[in-house]
Design a protein around this motif. Structure first.
Motif, short mmCIF file in Angstrom:
data_model
loop_
_atom_site.label_atom_id
_atom_site.label_comp_id
_atom_site.label_asym_id
_atom_site.label_seq_id
_atom_site.Cartn_x
_atom_site.Cartn_y
_atom_site.Cartn_z
N ASP A 163 0.84 -1.19 0.00
CA ASP A 163 0.00 0.00 0.00
C ASP A 163 0.88 1.25 0.00
O ASP A 163 2.05 1.20 0.37
CB ASP A 163 -0.91 0.02 1.22
N LEU A 164 0.29 2.37 -0.40
CA LEU A 164 1.02 3.64 -0.47
C LEU A 164 0.56 4.59 0.64
O LEU A 164 -0.46 4.40 1.27
CB LEU A 164 0.80 4.30 -1.83
N ARG A 165 1.34 5.62 0.81
CA ARG A 165 1.01 6.67 1.77
C ARG A 165 1.52 7.99 1.22
O ARG A 165 2.64 8.06 0.70
CB ARG A 165 1.68 6.36 3.11
N GLN A 166 0.71 9.04 1.30
CA GLN A 166 1.15 10.38 0.93
C GLN A 166 1.44 11.18 2.18
O GLN A 166 0.67 11.13 3.15
CB GLN A 166 0.08 11.09 0.10
N LEU A 167 2.55 11.90 2.15
CA LEU A 167 2.96 12.69 3.31
C LEU A 167 3.28 14.12 2.90
O LEU A 167 3.84 14.36 1.83
CB LEU A 167 4.21 12.07 3.96
N ALA A 168 2.93 15.04 3.79
CA ALA A 168 3.42 16.41 3.67
C ALA A 168 4.78 16.48 4.35
O ALA A 168 4.98 15.92 5.43
CB ALA A 168 2.44 17.39 4.32
N VAL A 169 5.73 17.14 3.71
CA VAL A 169 7.10 17.24 4.25
C VAL A 169 7.63 18.64 4.01
O VAL A 169 7.24 19.33 3.06
CB VAL A 169 8.04 16.21 3.59
N LEU A 175 10.44 25.15 8.56
CA LEU A 175 9.58 25.04 9.74
C LEU A 175 10.05 25.98 10.84
O LEU A 175 9.24 26.56 11.57
CB LEU A 175 9.55 23.60 10.23
N ALA A 176 11.36 26.14 10.98
CA ALA A 176 11.88 27.04 12.00
C ALA A 176 11.48 28.48 11.70
O ALA A 176 11.26 29.28 12.63
CB ALA A 176 13.40 26.92 12.06
N ARG A 177 11.36 28.83 10.45
CA ARG A 177 11.04 30.20 10.06
C ARG A 177 9.53 30.49 10.06
O ARG A 177 9.09 31.55 10.48
CB ARG A 177 11.62 30.49 8.68
N TYR A 178 8.75 29.48 9.61
CA TYR A 178 7.31 29.73 9.40
C TYR A 178 6.40 28.92 10.33
O TYR A 178 5.19 29.12 10.31
CB TYR A 178 6.93 29.43 7.95
N GLY A 179 6.96 28.03 11.13
CA GLY A 179 6.14 27.23 12.03
C GLY A 179 5.70 25.92 11.41
O GLY A 179 5.77 25.73 10.19
N THR A 180 5.23 25.00 12.27
CA THR A 180 4.82 23.67 11.84
C THR A 180 3.30 23.56 11.85
O THR A 180 2.67 23.77 12.91
CB THR A 180 5.41 22.59 12.76
N PRO A 181 2.66 23.24 10.73
CA PRO A 181 1.20 23.08 10.73
C PRO A 181 0.80 21.84 11.54
O PRO A 181 1.42 20.78 11.43
CB PRO A 181 0.87 22.89 9.25
N ALA A 242 5.93 20.26 0.64
CA ALA A 242 5.58 19.38 -0.47
C ALA A 242 4.66 18.27 0.02
O ALA A 242 4.62 17.95 1.22
CB ALA A 242 6.83 18.79 -1.11
N PHE A 243 3.97 17.66 -0.92
CA PHE A 243 3.07 16.54 -0.62
C PHE A 243 3.31 15.48 -1.67
O PHE A 243 3.09 15.71 -2.86
CB PHE A 243 1.62 17.03 -0.66
N ALA A 244 3.78 14.30 -1.26
CA ALA A 244 4.16 13.29 -2.23
C ALA A 244 4.02 11.91 -1.63
O ALA A 244 3.87 11.74 -0.42
CB ALA A 244 5.60 13.51 -2.70
N TYR A 245 4.05 10.90 -2.51
CA TYR A 245 4.04 9.52 -2.05
C TYR A 245 5.33 9.21 -1.32
O TYR A 245 6.42 9.56 -1.77
CB TYR A 245 3.89 8.55 -3.24
N LEU A 264 1.91 16.10 9.72
CA LEU A 264 0.50 15.68 9.69
C LEU A 264 0.34 14.17 9.46
O LEU A 264 -0.56 13.72 8.76
CB LEU A 264 -0.24 16.45 8.59
N GLU A 265 1.21 13.39 10.09
CA GLU A 265 1.22 11.95 9.83
C GLU A 265 -0.08 11.26 10.25
O GLU A 265 -0.52 10.30 9.60
CB GLU A 265 2.41 11.30 10.53
N LYS A 266 -0.72 11.74 11.31
CA LYS A 266 -1.95 11.08 11.77
C LYS A 266 -3.10 11.29 10.80
O LYS A 266 -4.12 10.59 10.87
CB LYS A 266 -2.33 11.57 13.16
N TYR A 267 -2.96 12.23 9.89
CA TYR A 267 -3.98 12.48 8.87
C TYR A 267 -3.64 11.79 7.54
O TYR A 267 -4.34 12.02 6.55
CB TYR A 267 -4.11 13.99 8.61
#
Length: 305
Positions: A163-169, A175-181, A242-245, A264-267
């Motif tokens: 199975d596949l999974r898409q992740l935001a990275v 993240l240090a400059r703009y914060g972590t969603p 980015a958002f990718a497989y 956002l791994e739990k999503y």
């Protein structure tokens, strides 16, 4: 069909399928000049212009298109019949055309090309790399690999790989400059690297799962790409999120090196991934069947699905 007409028609079909003389010549393993002369002589014999050629482009005439549409299915049947006769005498042989996205190529096909060549030295395997959704029959391919959600109902399909999974990275410095969603909705306040399928005008909405349902987020950003590995490289340079497989080829090395951080791994749960597919037919040519069986066995899901 007399004399060299079969080979002439095969050459004509190759030119139309490939879209230019150089690629068709490479496919037929002849020189472009020989191919050009072959088609010119063929047009003279049948008394009709099939192709319009300039120094920069090539197009198919009305007569050429009608001939192509009528002859291509017959050519495939004849090649399959010849392949079956050869197979009765020994090794499986023939030409098989496969189309697949870049990520599927890297994860499912490239690692096994050497083994395939040793197992089937008489099969000529042509790989078309295309991230767009295409009609494999209409575009002259025998086999394709795509995501399960994109399969057409009339195709035969077998699961390939896990199975596949898409992740935001994103890069640590971003993240240090703009914060972590912390939620998908917070991505709307960030510079996200958008992705659009080649040949499509529609921008992909990032997909997440929460409270028992999938939903999309229409993110915004200053960069648009047509290949997700490019998005990963840009994100690793701090250009945005980015958002990718997830892939062991492209994403995992960047995470292991500390250049990307998963978000956002739990999503982002897993979902059914790649499928090898082909058109239903009364009898699948032996060479096509060999390609299907080989890559299916090489990428059989661990859970047996």
């Amino acid at each position: 069909m007399r004399g060299s007409e079969f080979s002439d028609m095969r050459a004509f079909v190759a030119i139309v399928e490939e879209g230019n003389f150089s690629r068709a010549a490479a496919r037929l393993r002849i020189s472009p000049s020989t191919l050009s002369q072959t088609i010119r002589q063929f047009e003279e014999r049948i008394g009709a212009q099939l192709l319009i050629r300039t120094t920069r482009s090539m197009s198919v005439t009305h007569a050429g298109q009608r001939l192509f549409d009528r002859f291509r299915p017959a050519l495939r049947e004849m090649e399959a019949a010849l392949g079956e006769v050869r197979n009765l005498q020994g090794a499986v042989s023939g030409t098989v055309r496969m189309v697949l996205p870049r990520l599927a190529l890297a994860s499912l096909v490239e690692p096994h090309l050497g083994d395939f060549a040793r197992a089937y030295p008489e099969i000529h395997l042509e790989l078309g790399i295309n991230d767009a959704v295409i009609d494999i029959v209409g575009d002259g391919f025998d086999v394709g690999i795509t995501l399960g959600e994109l399969l057409e109902q009339d195709m035969v399909a077998v699961k390939m790989g896990p199975d596949l999974r898409q992740l935001a990275v994103a890069a640590p410095e971003y993240l240090a400059r703009y914060g972590t969603p912390e939620t998908p909705a917070e991505l709307l306040a960030h510079n996200c690297i958008n992705w659009r399928k080649p040949g499509s005008d529609k921008i992909y909405n990032w997909e997440f799962f929460d409270a028992g349902r999938w939903f999309g987020v229409a993110v915004q950003g200053s960069l648009m790409v047509s290949h997700r590995d490019t998005a990963l490289q840009a994100a690793a340079q701090g250009a945005g999120i980015a958002f990718a497989y997830w892939s062991s080829q492209w994403m995992q090395p960047l995470i292991d090196a500390g250049r990307l951080v998963p978000l956002l791994e739990k999503y982002s749960p897993q979902f059914p991934g790649w499928y090898l597919y082909y058109a239903r037919q009364h009898q699948t040519p032996a060479a096509v069947r060999a390609v299907i069986d080989f890559f299916r066995a090489a990428n059989r899901p661990s859970d047996g699905s």
